[in-house]
Design an enzyme around this catalytic site. Structure first.
Site, PDB file in Angstrom:
ATOM      1  N   HIS A 273       8.574  -0.107  12.161  1.00  0.00           N
ATOM      2  CA  HIS A 273       8.289  -0.792  11.013  1.00  0.00           C
ATOM      3  C   HIS A 273       7.229  -0.105  10.112  1.00  0.00           C
ATOM      4  O   HIS A 273       6.287   0.407  10.999  1.00  0.00           O
ATOM      5  CB  HIS A 273       7.886  -2.051  11.465  1.00  0.00           C
ATOM      6  CG  HIS A 273       7.459  -3.105  10.446  1.00  0.00           C
ATOM      7  ND1 HIS A 273       6.281  -3.442  10.243  1.00  0.00           N
ATOM      8  CD2 HIS A 273       7.975  -3.603   9.378  1.00  0.00           C
ATOM      9  CE1 HIS A 273       5.965  -4.198   9.395  1.00  0.00           C
ATOM     10  NE2 HIS A 273       6.974  -4.554   8.860  1.00  0.00           N
ATOM     11  N   ASN A 274       7.308   0.069   8.899  1.00  0.00           N
ATOM     12  CA  ASN A 274       6.090   0.519   8.370  1.00  0.00           C
ATOM     13  C   ASN A 274       5.840   1.874   8.824  1.00  0.00           C
ATOM     14  O   ASN A 274       4.929   2.175   9.026  1.00  0.00           O
ATOM     15  CB  ASN A 274       4.973  -0.268   8.074  1.00  0.00           C
ATOM     16  CG  ASN A 274       5.181  -1.446   7.234  1.00  0.00           C
ATOM     17  OD1 ASN A 274       6.158  -1.730   6.463  1.00  0.00           O
ATOM     18  ND2 ASN A 274       4.336  -2.525   7.500  1.00  0.00           N
TER      19      ASN A 274
ATOM     20  N   GLU B 262      11.420   3.224   8.412  1.00  0.00           N
ATOM     21  CA  GLU B 262      11.217   2.379   6.936  1.00  0.00           C
ATOM     22  C   GLU B 262      10.922   2.965   6.011  1.00  0.00           C
ATOM     23  O   GLU B 262       9.733   3.928   6.370  1.00  0.00           O
ATOM     24  CB  GLU B 262      10.618   1.147   7.475  1.00  0.00           C
ATOM     25  CG  GLU B 262      10.628   0.030   6.252  1.00  0.00           C
ATOM     26  CD  GLU B 262       9.845  -1.198   6.631  1.00  0.00           C
ATOM     27  OE1 GLU B 262      10.200  -2.114   5.801  1.00  0.00           O
ATOM     28  OE2 GLU B 262       9.082  -1.257   7.701  1.00  0.00           O
TER      29      GLU B 262
ATOM     30  N   ASP C 256       9.579   2.150   2.381  1.00  0.00           N
ATOM     31  CA  ASP C 256       9.015   1.426   1.386  1.00  0.00           C
ATOM     32  C   ASP C 256       8.875   2.072   0.107  1.00  0.00           C
ATOM     33  O   ASP C 256       7.762   2.819  -0.101  1.00  0.00           O
ATOM     34  CB  ASP C 256       7.873   0.365   1.582  1.00  0.00           C
ATOM     35  CG  ASP C 256       8.335  -0.731   2.869  1.00  0.00           C
ATOM     36  OD1 ASP C 256       9.346  -1.177   2.661  1.00  0.00           O
ATOM     37  OD2 ASP C 256       7.378  -1.274   3.304  1.00  0.00           O
TER      38      ASP C 256
ATOM     39  N   HIS D 146       2.641   0.484   1.296  1.00  0.00           N
ATOM     40  CA  HIS D 146       2.763  -0.625   1.593  1.00  0.00           C
ATOM     41  C   HIS D 146       2.381  -1.359   0.249  1.00  0.00           C
ATOM     42  O   HIS D 146       1.237  -1.652  -0.112  1.00  0.00           O
ATOM     43  CB  HIS D 146       2.075  -1.357   2.561  1.00  0.00           C
ATOM     44  CG  HIS D 146       2.488  -2.476   3.366  1.00  0.00           C
ATOM     45  ND1 HIS D 146       1.610  -3.607   3.540  1.00  0.00           N
ATOM     46  CD2 HIS D 146       3.691  -2.861   3.508  1.00  0.00           C
ATOM     47  CE1 HIS D 146       2.165  -4.603   4.020  1.00  0.00           C
ATOM     48  NE2 HIS D 146       3.638  -4.256   4.190  1.00  0.00           N
TER      49      HIS D 146
ATOM     50  N   GLU E  50      13.606   0.269   1.729  1.00  0.00           N
ATOM     51  CA  GLU E  50      13.125  -1.011   1.070  1.00  0.00           C
ATOM     52  C   GLU E  50      13.052  -0.491  -0.709  1.00  0.00           C
ATOM     53  O   GLU E  50      12.005   0.143  -0.708  1.00  0.00           O
ATOM     54  CB  GLU E  50      11.804  -1.480   1.572  1.00  0.00           C
ATOM     55  CG  GLU E  50      11.925  -1.772   3.104  1.00  0.00           C
ATOM     56  CD  GLU E  50      13.103  -2.940   3.114  1.00  0.00           C
ATOM     57  OE1 GLU E  50      13.480  -3.740   2.285  1.00  0.00           O
ATOM     58  OE2 GLU E  50      13.731  -2.934   4.316  1.00  0.00           O
TER      59      GLU E  50
END
Length: 788
Positions: free
Chosen positions: A305-306, A335, A337, A350, A384
């Protein structure tokens, strides 16, 4: 091999120059760049540094802590300083675990090459050391650390202080006698090899000697038949015992005469117990041993995650190093983003926070380089997408150009879409997980058809609380929120449905009636080029299990916040299991975890959740469980789920599992416990520094799946909080598993077994603490905690 290191120190030209010392520039940030004098010590295992050549030096790092050496071109930080330093003069020292890299810039290309070659040579030599050589080298390293004046000798008083730091308790008179026995030079001081012999005499393994004598007829050796009996009766090797006995004698017996006569001495017996073959982790589970031909949704997938963050989610640093570390520890779902960046280049960070930003194309270049260094099985990019139409086209271009043939951009030949491909079929392929434009045949006007707006991961709002949308009646602004972490999708009116759902081949701002789509932060529509790269993993919002069953396909993936997933397990556990047997799902940490802390993944694995995303930059028990679980199956990042979690008609309910069993022991003690579902059980050992006055301090841990536990007398090699080896720190245990509960009930009660709930399997463990000579960390009294 340890002597080979010493030989190289006197013959290798690079190592000789490193021992003379070199002034280099240490680089921490773009603005922090300071000269330091680095010097390899005479033990060949430690590098010290000082501000000046004649300054006070202090240890910088141990060679055993180094994972590899990178060239300056591969350093994210040094590439930002090319106007100040030529990249050829720079290099990076990469450490095991989460320790930050060390970037150095030499005064010339030649000096940089000397240190790069020399350090890599030492790293390779240390990696090839066997257990005994590692132990000897470790003791020698401590000797040089305690030899303050670096004269190569140590008095009894110096030895006492050093042994206290090493946490070796001793009677002074007894220690002095052993000191004098080891002092063969009769100089009242010990040289390096004399100190090693002194340490070995102090830390004699009496429990191993007793075990040896129990099976040896003369107390001096184990004959082949005696060793076979030990392997069969205690180590539970069964029919393999005769062949293994011969193999282990050839591997671990130090004397040539013992190997010829097929007998094992005490030293050979200890070497065997401390080797990988005497480890608690079953060596059969270390390579890829599971069937990798099932569809993807039959596997647990090691997920991050992240991934781009190195610290917290508010002000932390974004770096490609996050991807490198995740991929090298076997992560198979990372991930990304991605947001609009300056100059038409998408950036990764983020969103709406103070975290730093990195270029999307740099992330892709890093992934292309490291994607398959630790595992050949498919890598999933959880994309994302928050970009505008134009920069989405740039995303698609970078994915295609940089990843090249590694990127899966079409379905596998002759594979129907009624099931997902297997990890075997997708080897060395990168899959994009994201939103995909609908095909024209999928668009059917139905009164129950829902177009949902997905909110960012910080929301745990349940979409079930909102009324269903009627595509024929709802206005353009009507939205439905779900607790899914994906971009937001607009519920369009009937007039716009075919345009949004099918071609959308033109800029959205030019589509009549779609001006409300222009805000990238709130509404994003995928462009066809990017949508085409989503082949098997289309992200969709979750409404209910019934809705997913009736409307979604095998290739649709829903994401759940930890809160949402936990509620579903509690309220609809069996339905969640059946959902996960049909299609993939991903669980991510709550948006409230701004410190990048982690939840415990076990509860979600119990429900069959495939991609349980962890903040891999944060050490702790949760990551220990994740790392321990995925250590099996070759560290491939894929673990086959139990059969009952792959059955779409499964009756299994994860909510009915018992709470974790915990026990604390001091020194030697026996305890027993029941395991209801061995396929899902995880065994965790924790060693703490016992204290009467304060909280017990963490020392080390080891975590592994129950199905990978080896029975018998086993050593457990401890790992640090960061997941790095604490060699030679270990604990010594005896493990016995029994399945006939009634037959052994009286015996188990006599051993003060701990009552638990009704199980099909009963496991009995006898645990003995390792002698403190095996610990290089300060632990006056060791207490063991275990979770299962």
């Amino acid at each position: 091999m340890a002597s080979q290191i010493q030989d190289r120190l006197t013959t290798d030209q690079d190592l000789l120059l490193m021992q003379e010392g070199t002034m280099m520039r240490k680089v921490r940030t773009k603005t922090w760049k300071k000269p330091r004098y680095f010097k390899l010590q005479s033990d060949g295992m430690t590098v010290w540094h000082a501000r000046q050549a004649e300054g006070i030096a202090k240890p910088t790092f141990s060679i055993s802590d180094v994972e590899t050496i990178r060239k300056g071109h591969d350093s994210e930080l040094l590439r930002c300083l090319t106007e100040e330093f030529p990249l050829e003069q720079g290099f990076t020292i990469v450490f095991h675990g989460r320790r930050p890299n060390l970037d150095l810039v030499a005064n010339s290309v030649e000096e940089a090459q000397i240190w790069m070659r020399g350090l890599q040579l030492l790293v390779d030599l240390v990696t090839s050391l066997n257990y005994q050589e590692q132990l000897d080298q470790w003791v020698s390293e401590w000797f040089h650390r305690g030899d303050r004046n670096q004269d190569g000798r140590m008095s009894f008083e110096e030895a006492q202080r050093l042994l206290h730091l090493m946490n070796v308790e001793m009677d002074q008179e007894y220690a002095l006698n052993l000191f004098q026995e080891a002092n063969v030079s009769q100089s009242d001081t010990l040289e390096g090899e004399e100190f090693v012999q002194f340490y070995k005499a102090l830390t004699k393994r009496t429990e191993v000697e007793q075990l040896f004598e129990n099976f040896s007829s003369d107390g001096q050796k184990l004959t082949l038949l005696e060793f076979v009996d030990f392997l069969r009766e205690e180590q539970k090797e069964k029919d393999h015992a005769p062949d293994l006995a011969l193999e282990f004698i050839d591997l671990y017996e130090p004397s040539e005469s013992g190997r010829l006569l097929h007998v094992m001495s005490k030293d050979g017996f200890l070497r065997y117990l401390c080797s990988k073959d005497g480890n608690i982790f079953n060596p059969d589970c270390l390579p890829v041993y599971q069937d990798m031909t099932y569809p993807l949704n039959h596997y647990y997938i090691n997920s991050s995650h992240n991934t781009y963050l190195l610290r917290d989610q508010l002000c932390g640093q974004s770096s490609v190093e996050g991807y490198i570390r995740a991929l090298k520890r076997g992560c198979r779902c990372v991930e990304v983003d991605v947001w609009d960046g300056p100059g038409g280049e998408p950036i990764v960070y983020h969103g709406h926070t103070l975290t730093s930003r990195i270029l999307f194309k740099d992330v892709m270049a890093t992934i292309a380089q490291y994607a398959f260094q630790s595992s050949d099985y498919p890598l999933i990019l959880s994309l994302e997408n928050h970009c505008s139409w134009e920069q989405q086209q740039t995303l698609a271009q970078h994915l295609t150009d940089i990843l090249g043939e590694q990127l899966l951009n079409t379905t596998i030949d002759e594979l129907l879409m009624d099931k997902l491909p297997s990890p075997e079929q997708l080897q060395r392929k990168i899959l994009v997980k994201g939103k995909k434009l609908r095909a024209i045949e999928d668009i059917e006007v139905d009164e129950e058809e829902e177009e949902e707006l997905e909110k960012d991961e910080d929301s745990d709002v349940d979409p079930g609380t909102y009324p269903e949308l009627d595509t024929q009646l709802q206005p353009e602004s009507q939205e439905l929120v779900s607790g899914n972490k994906d971009d937001e999708v607009v519920a369009c009116p009937m007039s716009c449905l075919l345009i949004c759902g099918h071609i959308l081949a033109q800029d959205p701002s030019t589509i009549p009636g779609s001006s409300f789509l222009s805000n990238q932060d709130s509404r994003t529509i995928s462009c066809p080029d990017l949508s085409a790269l989503v082949v098997y993993l289309r992200t969709v919002p979750f409404c209910s299990f019934i809705h997913s069953k009736e409307n979604y396909h095998i290739y649709d993936v829903s994401s759940f916040s930890e809160t949402k997933a936990r509620n579903l397990i509690r309220e609809e556990g069996n339905e969640f299991v059946q959902h996960n047997a049909r299609q993939l799902c991903r669980v991510y940490p709550s948006g409230l975890r701004t410190d990048s802390s982690n939840f415990h993944p076990q509860e979600f694995w119990n429900a069959g959740c495939h991609m349980v995303a962890m903040n891999m930059q944060t050490a702790g028990s949760a990551m220990d469980i994740c790392d321990g679980f995925f250590r099996q199956n070759g560290g491939s990042g894929y673990v086959l789920k139990p059969e009952f979690l792959c059955d779409i008609q499964s009756s299994f309910n994860p909510e009915r599992l018992i709470s974790p069993y915990k026990a604390k022991i001091l020194l030697v003690q026996t305890f027993c416990f029941r395991v209801q579902v061995p396929e899902l059980a995880i065994l965790r050992f924790v060693v703490k520094d016992y204290s009467w006055t304060s909280r017990n301090n963490f020392i080390g841990q080891y975590t592994l799946p129950w199905t990978c536990v080896k029975q018998g007398y086993r050593h457990i090699s401890l790992l640090s909080r960061d997941g790095t080896s604490l060699h030679p720190a270990s604990i010594f245990v005896y493990i016995c598993m029994r399945e006939d509960l009634e037959k052994h009930r009286e015996e188990l009660e006599a051993e003060k077994s701990t009552e638990a709930l009704s199980p099909p399997t009963y496991k009995s463990l006898k645990i003995q603490s390792q002698r403190k000579d095996q610990s290089r960390i300060k632990a006056p009294r060791q207490r063991l905690g275990k979770d299962a």
